[in-house]
Design an enzyme around this catalytic site. Structure first.
Site, short mmCIF file in Angstrom:
data_model
loop_
_atom_site.label_atom_id
_atom_site.label_comp_id
_atom_site.label_asym_id
_atom_site.label_seq_id
_atom_site.Cartn_x
_atom_site.Cartn_y
_atom_site.Cartn_z
N SER A 164 -49.16 -10.39 -17.67
CA SER A 164 -49.99 -9.66 -16.70
C SER A 164 -49.09 -8.86 -15.78
CB SER A 164 -50.82 -10.63 -15.89
OG SER A 164 -51.50 -9.92 -14.86
N HIS B 36 -51.65 -7.40 -20.22
CA HIS B 36 -52.85 -7.62 -19.40
C HIS B 36 -52.77 -6.75 -18.15
CE1 HIS B 36 -56.32 -10.13 -18.27
NE2 HIS B 36 -55.82 -10.14 -17.04
N ASP C 32 -54.77 -5.78 -14.71
CA ASP C 32 -55.80 -6.24 -13.77
C ASP C 32 -56.25 -5.13 -12.83
OD1 ASP C 32 -56.08 -9.07 -14.31
OD2 ASP C 32 -54.04 -9.32 -13.52
N MET D 140 -58.64 -4.16 -9.75
CA MET D 140 -59.38 -4.80 -8.65
C MET D 140 -59.85 -3.74 -7.68
SD MET D 140 -56.78 -7.89 -7.84
CE MET D 140 -56.18 -8.99 -9.13
N HIS E 101 -58.61 -5.86 -17.65
CA HIS E 101 -59.51 -6.82 -17.01
C HIS E 101 -60.11 -6.15 -15.77
CE1 HIS E 101 -59.63 -11.03 -14.84
NE2 HIS E 101 -60.84 -10.52 -15.01
N MET F 65 -62.05 -6.18 -12.63
CA MET F 65 -62.62 -7.01 -11.56
C MET F 65 -63.26 -6.05 -10.56
SD MET F 65 -59.55 -9.76 -11.36
CE MET F 65 -58.42 -8.68 -12.22
N MET G 56 -61.68 -17.45 -16.37
CA MET G 56 -60.76 -17.48 -15.24
C MET G 56 -60.47 -18.93 -14.86
SD MET G 56 -60.04 -14.32 -14.32
CE MET G 56 -58.94 -14.95 -13.08
N ASP H 59 -57.05 -17.03 -18.07
CA ASP H 59 -56.34 -16.19 -17.11
C ASP H 59 -56.28 -16.88 -15.75
OD1 ASP H 59 -55.24 -14.07 -15.71
OD2 ASP H 59 -57.04 -12.81 -15.78
C1 DX5 Z 1 -55.97 -12.79 -11.15
C2 DX5 Z 1 -55.65 -11.96 -12.36
C3 DX5 Z 1 -54.64 -12.55 -13.26
C4 DX5 Z 1 -53.25 -12.70 -12.67
C5 DX5 Z 1 -52.61 -13.90 -13.30
O1 DX5 Z 1 -57.13 -12.28 -10.54
O2 DX5 Z 1 -56.83 -11.75 -13.14
O3 DX5 Z 1 -54.56 -11.83 -14.48
O4 DX5 Z 1 -52.44 -11.57 -12.90
O5 DX5 Z 1 -51.43 -14.17 -12.63
P1 DX5 Z 1 -50.73 -15.60 -12.70
O6 DX5 Z 1 -50.38 -15.85 -14.12
O7 DX5 Z 1 -49.54 -15.42 -11.80
O8 DX5 Z 1 -51.73 -16.60 -12.17
ZN ZN Z 2 -56.58 -10.85 -15.19
#
Ligand code: DX5
Ligand code: ZN
Length: 215
Positions: free
Chosen positions: A7, A30, A32, A34, A63, A65, A136, A174
């Site tokens: 990620s 990955h 993310d 947000m 992903h 969010m 999650m 994740d």
């Molecule tokens: C959190 C993200 C994850 C995050 C995971 O909201 O969706 O993908 O990057 O990071 P680690 O592996 O550090 O928990």
């Molecule tokens: Zn994620």
């Protein structure tokens, strides 16, 4: 086969290219996204995805969010996503169904993501149309959190539903995945492991990826 998805939320954004190159032994990258509303944090979006797409041939696992993700499916697909995950909690049933239709139309793989509050059975209305379910194991929004052990039961129950209704569907976990818990995550039925801190926090990313794969 177990797939590892580094990620890039945990990467150094001033050295993003070098960091991506350092995790090329991963099976997918990955990404993310947000929006500061669905989750209490803002990360990166379409322009960054375009640059990453131009830089790497890795499968891009995006992903989302964000609220009402259907609004952005086409733009993330055009920017280079290979897989898009939308959150079940981010829209109405109709909106989620539309987002999956839109992903199909745009030729990207369809994934549905579950926050810890969602019941495994909530995937059932969509299960036969999914390429991946993302469970999650932390509250989404931040990297570096501790895996919520009770979510492994959700992983087991999602795996049982997938075995019954869509055995080809991937099951991604994740949040808080480490070499210490990766074996339990796999035993619960996950076949795709996302890891941010556990990979980018290590000097040798190849070893970190292999350690998670073999845990
Ligand atoms: C959190 C993200 C994850 C995050 C995971 O909201 O969706 O993908 O990057 O990071 P680690 O592996 O550090 O928990
Ligand atoms: Zn994620």
């Amino acid at each position: 086969m177990i797939k590892i998805a580094p990620s890039i939320l945990a990467a150094d954004f001033c050295r993003l290219g070098e960091d991506i190159a350092s995790v090329r032994e991963g099976d997918m990258l990955h990404f993310d996204v947000m929006d500061g509303s669905f989750v209490p944090n803002i990360s990166f979006g379409i322009p960054v995805l375009k640059s990453v797409r131009a830089f790497t041939d890795m499968t891009l696992d995006v992903h989302l969010m964000i609220h009402d993700p259907v609004r952005y499916v086409e733009r993330f697909a055009a920017a280079g996503a290979d897989i898009l995950s939308v959150h079940l909690e981010a829209d109405t049933h109709q909106g989620t169904a539309q987002a999956l239709d839109e992903m199909e139309r745009c030729g990207v793989k369809r994934a549905l993501a579950l926050r810890p509050i969602s019941a495994p059975e909530a995937i059932l209305p969509y299960v036969d149309r999914l390429d991946m379910v993302l469970v999650m194991t932390v509250e989404p929004g931040f990297g570096g959190q501790t895996l919520i052990e009770s979510q492994l039961e959700t992983v087991r129950r999602v795996r049982a539903l997938l075995d019954r209704y869509n055995p080809a569907c991937d099951l991604e976990v994740d949040g808080g995945v480490t070499p210490e818990n990766a074996g339990r995550v796999k035993a619960a039925g996950a076949n795709v492991l996302v890891a941010g801190s556990a990979i980018f926090g290590q000097a040798d990313r190849s070893v970190a990826i292999r350690t998670l794969r073999e845990a």
